[in-house]
Design an enzyme around this catalytic site. Structure first.
Site, mmCIF file in Angstrom:
data_model
loop_
_atom_site.group_PDB
_atom_site.id
_atom_site.type_symbol
_atom_site.label_atom_id
_atom_site.label_comp_id
_atom_site.label_asym_id
_atom_site.label_seq_id
_atom_site.Cartn_x
_atom_site.Cartn_y
_atom_site.Cartn_z
ATOM 1 N N HIS A 68 -4.117 51.088 27.197
ATOM 2 C CA HIS A 68 -5.240 50.147 27.076
ATOM 3 C C HIS A 68 -6.550 50.903 26.909
ATOM 4 O O HIS A 68 -7.113 51.401 27.880
ATOM 5 C CB HIS A 68 -5.273 49.302 28.353
ATOM 6 C CG HIS A 68 -6.242 48.170 28.319
ATOM 7 N ND1 HIS A 68 -6.031 47.008 29.014
ATOM 8 C CD2 HIS A 68 -7.439 47.990 27.695
ATOM 9 C CE1 HIS A 68 -7.030 46.170 28.812
ATOM 10 N NE2 HIS A 68 -7.910 46.763 28.013
ATOM 11 N N HIS A 70 -10.313 51.080 24.239
ATOM 12 C CA HIS A 70 -11.107 50.468 23.167
ATOM 13 C C HIS A 70 -11.712 51.592 22.340
ATOM 14 O O HIS A 70 -12.531 52.360 22.852
ATOM 15 C CB HIS A 70 -12.200 49.581 23.774
ATOM 16 C CG HIS A 70 -11.641 48.447 24.580
ATOM 17 N ND1 HIS A 70 -11.320 47.226 24.030
ATOM 18 C CD2 HIS A 70 -11.297 48.361 25.891
ATOM 19 C CE1 HIS A 70 -10.828 46.432 24.963
ATOM 20 N NE2 HIS A 70 -10.798 47.100 26.102
ATOM 21 N N ARG A 72 -13.106 50.907 19.311
ATOM 22 C CA ARG A 72 -14.273 50.255 18.672
ATOM 23 C C ARG A 72 -14.326 50.337 17.158
ATOM 24 O O ARG A 72 -15.281 49.842 16.559
ATOM 25 C CB ARG A 72 -15.591 50.825 19.230
ATOM 26 C CG ARG A 72 -15.721 50.783 20.726
ATOM 27 C CD ARG A 72 -15.753 49.380 21.269
ATOM 28 N NE ARG A 72 -16.147 49.336 22.669
ATOM 29 C CZ ARG A 72 -15.747 48.410 23.517
ATOM 30 N NH1 ARG A 72 -14.937 47.429 23.132
ATOM 31 N NH2 ARG A 72 -16.147 48.431 24.767
ATOM 32 N N ASP A 160 -7.156 40.911 24.269
ATOM 33 C CA ASP A 160 -7.925 41.530 25.357
ATOM 34 C C ASP A 160 -9.439 41.394 25.177
ATOM 35 O O ASP A 160 -9.969 41.533 24.075
ATOM 36 C CB ASP A 160 -7.580 43.002 25.503
ATOM 37 C CG ASP A 160 -8.278 43.599 26.710
ATOM 38 O OD1 ASP A 160 -8.007 43.141 27.823
ATOM 39 O OD2 ASP A 160 -9.134 44.496 26.536
ATOM 40 N N HIS A 187 -4.916 39.386 29.066
ATOM 41 C CA HIS A 187 -6.117 39.613 29.885
ATOM 42 C C HIS A 187 -6.238 38.335 30.716
ATOM 43 O O HIS A 187 -6.631 37.303 30.204
ATOM 44 C CB HIS A 187 -7.290 39.801 28.916
ATOM 45 C CG HIS A 187 -8.648 39.744 29.527
ATOM 46 N ND1 HIS A 187 -9.540 40.790 29.411
ATOM 47 C CD2 HIS A 187 -9.288 38.781 30.226
ATOM 48 C CE1 HIS A 187 -10.669 40.463 30.016
ATOM 49 N NE2 HIS A 187 -10.541 39.245 30.517
ATOM 50 N N HIS A 240 -4.915 45.237 33.290
ATOM 51 C CA HIS A 240 -5.859 45.462 34.403
ATOM 52 C C HIS A 240 -5.773 44.464 35.565
ATOM 53 O O HIS A 240 -6.724 43.733 35.855
ATOM 54 C CB HIS A 240 -7.297 45.560 33.887
ATOM 55 C CG HIS A 240 -7.712 44.558 32.827
ATOM 56 N ND1 HIS A 240 -7.490 43.215 32.934
ATOM 57 C CD2 HIS A 240 -8.347 44.731 31.642
ATOM 58 C CE1 HIS A 240 -7.973 42.597 31.862
ATOM 59 N NE2 HIS A 240 -8.488 43.508 31.056
ATOM 60 N N ASN A 293 -14.863 44.137 33.517
ATOM 61 C CA ASN A 293 -14.057 42.931 33.513
ATOM 62 C C ASN A 293 -12.579 43.290 33.499
ATOM 63 O O ASN A 293 -12.147 43.943 32.550
ATOM 64 C CB ASN A 293 -14.403 42.132 32.250
ATOM 65 C CG ASN A 293 -14.279 40.660 32.492
ATOM 66 O OD1 ASN A 293 -13.932 40.247 33.595
ATOM 67 N ND2 ASN A 293 -14.544 39.894 31.461
ATOM 68 N N ASP A 320 -8.426 51.274 30.362
ATOM 69 C CA ASP A 320 -9.362 50.253 29.860
ATOM 70 C C ASP A 320 -10.682 50.919 29.461
ATOM 71 O O ASP A 320 -11.768 50.365 29.692
ATOM 72 C CB ASP A 320 -9.591 49.127 30.878
ATOM 73 C CG ASP A 320 -10.269 47.913 30.234
ATOM 74 O OD1 ASP A 320 -10.487 47.907 29.002
ATOM 75 O OD2 ASP A 320 -10.596 46.966 30.971
ATOM 76 N N HIS A 324 -19.665 51.740 25.716
ATOM 77 C CA HIS A 324 -20.774 50.898 25.251
ATOM 78 C C HIS A 324 -21.985 51.777 24.983
ATOM 79 O O HIS A 324 -22.119 52.874 25.546
ATOM 80 C CB HIS A 324 -21.120 49.836 26.294
ATOM 81 C CG HIS A 324 -20.092 48.751 26.401
ATOM 82 N ND1 HIS A 324 -19.843 47.865 25.381
ATOM 83 C CD2 HIS A 324 -19.237 48.417 27.402
ATOM 84 C CE1 HIS A 324 -18.887 47.022 25.743
ATOM 85 N NE2 HIS A 324 -18.484 47.345 26.964
HETATM 86 O O1 DOR Z 1 -14.745 45.534 30.953
HETATM 87 C C1 DOR Z 1 -14.166 45.225 29.934
HETATM 88 N N1 DOR Z 1 -14.575 45.683 28.729
HETATM 89 N N2 DOR Z 1 -13.110 44.411 29.993
HETATM 90 C C2 DOR Z 1 -12.532 43.903 28.896
HETATM 91 O O2 DOR Z 1 -11.584 43.171 29.030
HETATM 92 C C3 DOR Z 1 -13.067 44.222 27.558
HETATM 93 C C4 DOR Z 1 -13.762 45.507 27.578
HETATM 94 C C5 DOR Z 1 -14.568 45.780 26.324
HETATM 95 O O3 DOR Z 1 -14.051 45.587 25.234
HETATM 96 O O4 DOR Z 1 -15.708 46.235 26.446
#
Ligand code: DOR
Length: 444
Positions: A68, A70, A72, A160, A187, A240, A293, A320, A324
């Protein structure tokens, strides 16, 4: 030029897939493991053509498999790319990452899955396995072409970031899971119960005056999903998992024979909602890097998650990793994007559980390694996470006793959003090898 033959010499070989925890050598030729020799076994003489990597006082383990993360790409390259995210993965000891489809556009067609494979082939330093969306655009209205995506190489399906709100759609997706053999990853979150909550609903949210999401917003969703998985028989994987009662639900469902697997993140295993407010005397922080999350939960939840990993209720530890940009986090708490950049701190954070000083139930290193390797690999039916002779040479050298200080500016990930910035961690990934190729190395 990389030597075609490499000997990792005299390390502590820790491979839960073979129940192996012995000092010895691992020999790699081209992209495969060709020999595993331990002191009590037969160690052949080394050949002059090989490169020898001294693993004295290091742990040799299968490369970590992250179910899991990301990455992007496409569309959100200012947060992360396949190149930077996989570089971060290599630094964290992950030789395989499964990337979530909440990109722009959403990964919801076979050609999107093929596109990820092509870009990964060009840019990635570790294996990248895409996860396709369950519903078109992750909108929860219409099922995506799951079988097509499965044929194109999607390893699982998930919306997700969003739950699958409609029980009917999730039931259909689970039926497809029986055809594709690929798990549906949910999720689990009931948005009506979350009701705008931005952290765990409890004593800390009350003190900070932030709207809380109750534990049952996850538990109610998990209970529904388990009922559907039990009825349909398709493979369900719970992303998660974060509360004590969720663990009980999964434990009971497994005991009844439901085909379910579950993952937990390093941050939910180590941090609690108290981190949102910070620990400085007389100073209350609203640390947006702790907005995630599902939210960081209570101490009781955290201890239950540790027990869940220890007894196998939880199959996998998954990061996860949610990178960002600074503008996504440098704002009011309730406007911040949820997520923690976690690939590069996962191992050091998890090492806090091996020899806890705060009365936590301890997790042996072997249990942590199992959840990061064999447990994860089995949950998605991947043929990875092992140091067996003949397997792909995906492995890590871990230095469990080395200390370091987290400096997010030195992350390979573009996501500098970690609440661990400045924290002292014990446990460094010294070397990461993917298919016989060294992709990350930190000299001693
Ligand atoms: O904290 C999170 N960020 N939980 C998620 O389910 C999505 C993820 C995101 O894509 O930033």
């Amino acid at each position: 030029m990389q030597a075609a033959r490499i000997r990792i010499a005299n390390g502590r070989i820790l491979d839960p897939s073979q129940e192996l925890d012995e000092r010895g050598d691992v020999v790699i030729e081209n992209d495969r493991i060709v020999g595993v020799h331990w002191a009590s076994g037969h160690a052949p003489a080394s050949s002059p053509a090989e490169r020898v990597v001294d693993a004295e006082s290091l742990v040799v383990a299968p490369g970590f498999v992250d179910l899991h993360c990301h990455l992007r790409e496409p569309g959100l390259e200012y947060k992360e790319t396949i190149a930077t995210g996989t570089r971060a993965a290599a630094a964290g000891g992950f030789t395989t990452v499964c990337c979530m489809p909440n990109t722009e556009p959403t990964l919801d067609t076979a050609s999107d899955i093929e596109w990820i494979h092509a870009v990964a082939h060009r840019d990635a330093v570790v294996r990248v396995y895409p996860i396709g969306a369950i519903t078109k655009g992750r909108l929860g209205i219409e099922l995506a072409e799951l079988a097509d995506m499965g044929r194109a190489g999607a390893v699982a399906f998930s919306d997700d970031g969003n739950p699958v709100r409609s029980g009917k759609l999730l039931r259909n997706a689970l039926s497809y899971a029986r055809i594709t053999g690929r798990p549906v990853v949910d999720h689990c979150e009931d948005h009506d119960l979350v009701d705008g909550g931005v952290m765990h609903e409890g004593s800390v949210s009350s003190r900070l005056g932030l709207r809380g999401a109750p534990a049952e917003s996850e538990e109610a969703a998990i209970a529904r999903d388990l009922a559907l998985a039990q009825a349909v028989g398709g493979r369900l994987h719970l992303a998660h998992v974060s509360t004590a009662h969720s663990i009980e639900l999964v434990r009971d469902a497994k005991a009844r024979g439901t085909r379910v697997t579950a993952e937990v993140t390093p941050h939910h295993l180590v941090l609690t909602h108290a981190w949102v407010a910070g620990f400085e005397e007389g100073v209350t922080r609203y640390d947006t890097n702790c907005r995630v999350n599902p939210p960081l939960r209570t101490e009781e939840d955290r201890v239950a998650l540790i027990r869940g990993v220890a007894d196998g209720t939880i199959d996998a530890i998954a990061t996860d990793h949610a990178p960002h940009d600074v503008v996504d986090k440098n704002c009011e708490f309730d406007r911040a994007a949820p997520g923690i950049s976690g690939l590069e701190t996962a191992f050091g954070l998890l090492m806090r559980l091996v020899a806890p000083t705060n009365g936590d139930p301890a997790l042996p290193l072997a249990t942590i390694v199992r959840a990061l390797t064999m447990g994860a690999s089995r949950a998605f039916n991947l043929d990875l996470g092992t140091l067996r002779v003949g397997a792909l040479a995906d492995l890590v050298l871990l230095d469990p006793d080395a200390h370091w200080t987290v400096d997010v500016q030195r992350f390979h990930s573009k996501g500098k959003n970690s609440p661990l910035d400045g924290q002292d961690l014990r446990g460094i990934v010294r070397l990461t090898m993917v298919g016989g190729k060294i992709v990350h190395e930190v000299p001693r």
